[in-house]
Design an enzyme around this catalytic site. Structure first.
Site, PDB file in Angstrom:
ATOM      1  CB  ILE A 106       0.117   5.652  -6.227  1.00  0.00           C
ATOM      2  CG1 ILE A 106       0.917   7.055  -6.049  1.00  0.00           C
ATOM      3  CG2 ILE A 106      -0.138   5.086  -5.045  1.00  0.00           C
ATOM      4  CD1 ILE A 106       0.150   8.058  -5.458  1.00  0.00           C
ATOM      5  CB  ILE A 137       2.342   0.709  -2.625  1.00  0.00           C
ATOM      6  CG1 ILE A 137       0.910   0.955  -1.896  1.00  0.00           C
ATOM      7  CG2 ILE A 137       3.300   1.880  -2.340  1.00  0.00           C
ATOM      8  CD1 ILE A 137       0.349   2.247  -2.083  1.00  0.00           C
ATOM      9  CE  LYS A 138       4.655   1.509 -11.006  1.00  0.00           C
ATOM     10  NZ  LYS A 138       4.750   2.369 -12.243  1.00  0.00           N
ATOM     11  CB  VAL A 139       7.795  -1.380  -3.669  1.00  0.00           C
ATOM     12  CG1 VAL A 139       9.150  -1.595  -3.140  1.00  0.00           C
ATOM     13  CG2 VAL A 139       6.890  -0.739  -2.801  1.00  0.00           C
TER      14      VAL A 139
END
Length: 702
Positions: A106, A137-139
């Site tokens: 996400i 977690i998408k960064v």
């Protein structure tokens, strides 16, 4: 789906770049997991289409409306629930693979792409709210995102680093991961509990580089640089995991940060559809694919270890590109900036979609209704059969047996299923072309075409009109000498762009039009300037492409050859003329993508709100019952749509001695004037009530 297991045996995991509630809750995701799928990725654009294009989230939104939450908070609630549900289904994969796979990703808000502390804060909040170990977690790999990656890894939060295009940026990402692991060791943390993937974007590189190569007249490197760039990245990865620094971390339980190939949907319809899957298979890699590419790969993809194949050639290709003066570093930096802008716009559209959904729920507005009480039991039965036989799913899987036992003229005619996505990639190029034309003072466009190549442009012109400062479009689709003469006198060649449009490239009428107006234009502007006034839209390898090249046409737009003429409205045959009159292609394509989502197999026609499936069942069933005259009643502004849909229905269903007869432009009469063979479709603009009373009379009369 032994292919997924065979691929895993070579060291590559397939993840699915798609998410929506019914896909999770109605068993489709579990079915793919059972067959070897190993992970899922999501992004705001996917959520936008799912929320706007279905009723999947309506019940949750209803329950959240009164909680005094912001639109962004409502989105977060919806997304977190999806991620939690998907994470639970993927947990056995996570455990079976010893925490290597089984992840769902996400994304933090794209608005935070240049805010390190904001990214860290939101990532921690999302991770805590979701509360599942197999979440990434998408960064984004921006300069501000790099330190956020290090911090999150040091906190034991798994990270999917997105929007990587260049080798240098990837090296920064890899370093950030290593430093994060080393900090986690210093804190006494468990390295086995954290993982990361570096999402290296592929197809967008070819789309950008190919454009530069076209300007240089170089075809040898087209479609090759993205794969070469990825292979170079993998070589760096291979060297990295042999280093003493990595071996020390691995001994403490660290997992390697695998390369994840992202953006693997082919942007150029003339390239093999599985190009960016077949050529990037290798040990300790991931490929996240959208549903269309997943289906294509399962149908005809190759299972071979390819990432280490022809590596020297790949390096040579990159060197050759540099010698040509094409600056790949500049291109990749711009691609990342453009990607961030696109993600931000998708997030804004997502917020708008939720606001619109809230409004429609509050007003109980329904955009589609069926009134067929007399046949309702039979319709319900037909819908059950549609669901049981997986008809909608099989259409998206390009299963020709939906229509015939033989694939002839079917398997090679289903390119329209992904027309909106292909069109989206063409928008920027089309806009640049349109601005060039407008800048030269050309005022008119005359489209020379017949049938499917001409109907959609005419609908766009009559429905949307002409935006100020854009070209006025006229379609010539009649060989009547008087009409040809009239247009020859009406249009000044010096101020006109002639669009020669034919799929086959050999339509006699279209080519005859082209020759006539070409000679007319030569007489007006001279041989040295005539080519500036002609463009072609056709299939690759057609006779028209050859003619256009020989005559040095200003532009040749090559369409996906797997799209039939009457299905070409959202292909180059439709959107190039639409752009010339000033239609907002981004809005047009975005709305089409929403309807794609509505029509997907994951949107159950019974438990969901699959509008096309419902409409198709009603039309087909009633036609079998003798109700085979479908009459369109439309708002005045939508009248031209009837002419287009008339051909679509008549030609598509009028085969094998049976079909549906569309009736358009007919006056709406009293119910008593009609026989029992009529099915009425009422299509109107939101605030138009012109025919409401008459249509209600038809409904009341049964």
């Amino acid at each position: 789906m032994l292919k997924l297991n065979d691929l895993a045996s070579l060291g590559q995991s397939i993840w699915y770049d798609y998410i929506r509630r019914q896909f999770i809750t109605r068993g489709e995701l579990q079915n793919l997991i059972d067959k070897g799928l190993r992970g899922v990725t999501s992004n705001p654009s996917i959520f936008e289409k799912a929320i706007a294009g279905s009723s999947d989230y309506d019940d949750d939104i209803k329950s959240l409306i009164n909680e005094e939450l912001s639109t962004e908070q409502i989105y977060e609630k919806l997304a977190v629930k999806d991620i939690q549900l998907a994470a639970d289904l993927l947990l056995p994969v996570y455990e079976k693979t010893n925490k290597t796979d089984g992840y769902i990703s996400i994304e933090v808000s794209p608005k935070l792409a240049h805010n390190t502390e904001g990214t860290i804060s939101e990532a921690k909040k999302l991770y805590a709210e979701i509360g599942k170990p197999n979440v990434m977690i998408k960064v984004p790999a921006t300069q501000q995102g790099i330190p956020a990656i290090t911090e999150l890894i040091s906190l034991g939060i798994s990270v999917n680093v997105t929007l990587i295009f260049s080798i240098e940026n990837y090296k920064q990402v890899a370093e950030a991961y290593l430093v994060g692991l080393e900090k986690l060791v210093e804190k006494g943390g468990d390295l086995k509990s954290v993982a990361s993937v570096a999402s290296f974007f592929i197809s967008r590189i070819d789309a950008a580089v190919d454009k530069e190569l076209d300007l240089l007249g170089n075809n040898e490197l087209k479609g090759k640089i993205a794969i070469a760039n990825a292979k170079k990245a993998f070589q760096f990865y291979s060297d990295l995991i042999k280093s003493k620094r990595w071996e020390d971390l691995e001994d403490k339980g660290a997992q390697p940060q695998r390369l994840l190939w992202a953006s693997t949907g082919v942007k150029n319809p003339h390239y093999p559809d599985t190009l960016y899957v077949d050529n990037l298979i290798g040990k300790e890699t991931v490929n996240t694919v959208p549903p269309s590419i997943f289906n294509d790969f399962m149908d005809h993809g190759c299972i071979l270890h390819t990432i280490n194949k022809d590596v020297e050639e790949a390096f040579n290709q990159l060197d050759e590109l540099n010698k040509l003066g094409v600056d790949l570093d500049s291109i990749t930096k711009k691609l990342q900036a453009d990607g961030l802008e696109s993600f931000s716009k998708s997030f804004e559209n997502l917020m708008k979609a939720i606001d619109e959904k809230i409004s429609s729920i509050k007003t109980e507005k329904k955009r589609f209704r069926i009134f067929a009480d007399k046949y309702q039991n039979e319709i319900d039965k037909a819908m059950m059969e549609l669901k049981a036989e997986r008809i909608v799913e099989r259409i998206w899987e390009k299963d020709h047996t939906v229509w015939s036992e033989k694939p002839d003229e079917i398997s090679n005619r289903l390119g329209w299923l992904k027309s909106p996505d292909v069109a989206e990639e063409s928008i920027k190029n089309i806009y640049e072309f349109v601005e060039e034309i407008r800048g030269e003072g050309i005022k008119n466009a005359l489209l020379l075409g017949m049938g499917g190549s001409s109907l959609a442009p005419e609908v766009f012109r009559l429905s949307f009109g002409v935006k100020e400062g854009y070209l006025d479009l006229t379609v010539l689709d009649s060989t009547h000498p008087q009409m040809v003469k009239e247009y020859a006198e009406k249009f000044n060649p010096k101020e006109t762009l002639f669009i020669v449009s034919t799929k086959s490239g050999g339509t006699v009428e279209t080519i005859s039009f082209m020759k006539f107006f070409y000679n007319l234009t030569v007489a007006q502007v001279g041989k040295e300037n005539v080519s500036k006034h002609f463009i072609a839209i056709t299939d690759p390898g057609s006779g028209l492409e050859k003619i256009a090249q020989e005559l040095n046409f200003r532009k040749i737009f090559l369409n996906d050859p797997n799209i039939g003429g009457r299905y070409s409205a959202l292909s180059l045959f439709g959107i190039v003329p639409a752009a010339l009159i000033g239609v907002d292609l981004e809005e047009l394509v975005s709305r089409a993508q929403v309807m794609v989502c509505n029509s997907e197999g994951a949107n159950c026609p019974i438990h969901g709100d699959n509008t096309p499936a419902n409409l198709g069942v009603v039309m087909g069933l009633l036609a079998q019952k003798g109700v085979d005259n479908i009459t369109f009643i439309t708002s005045k502004e939508l009248g031209s749509f009837g002419n287009w849909v008339e051909q679509l229905i008549a030609e598509s269903t009028g085969k094998n001695g049976k079909g549906i007869l569309p009736v358009v432009g007919e006056e709406v009469l009293e119910p008593s004037y009609y026989s029992n063979d009529r099915l009425f479709v009422y299509l109107k603009l939101e605030n138009d009530s012109t025919y409401d009373n008459k249509v209600n009379e038809l409904i009341t009369s049964g």
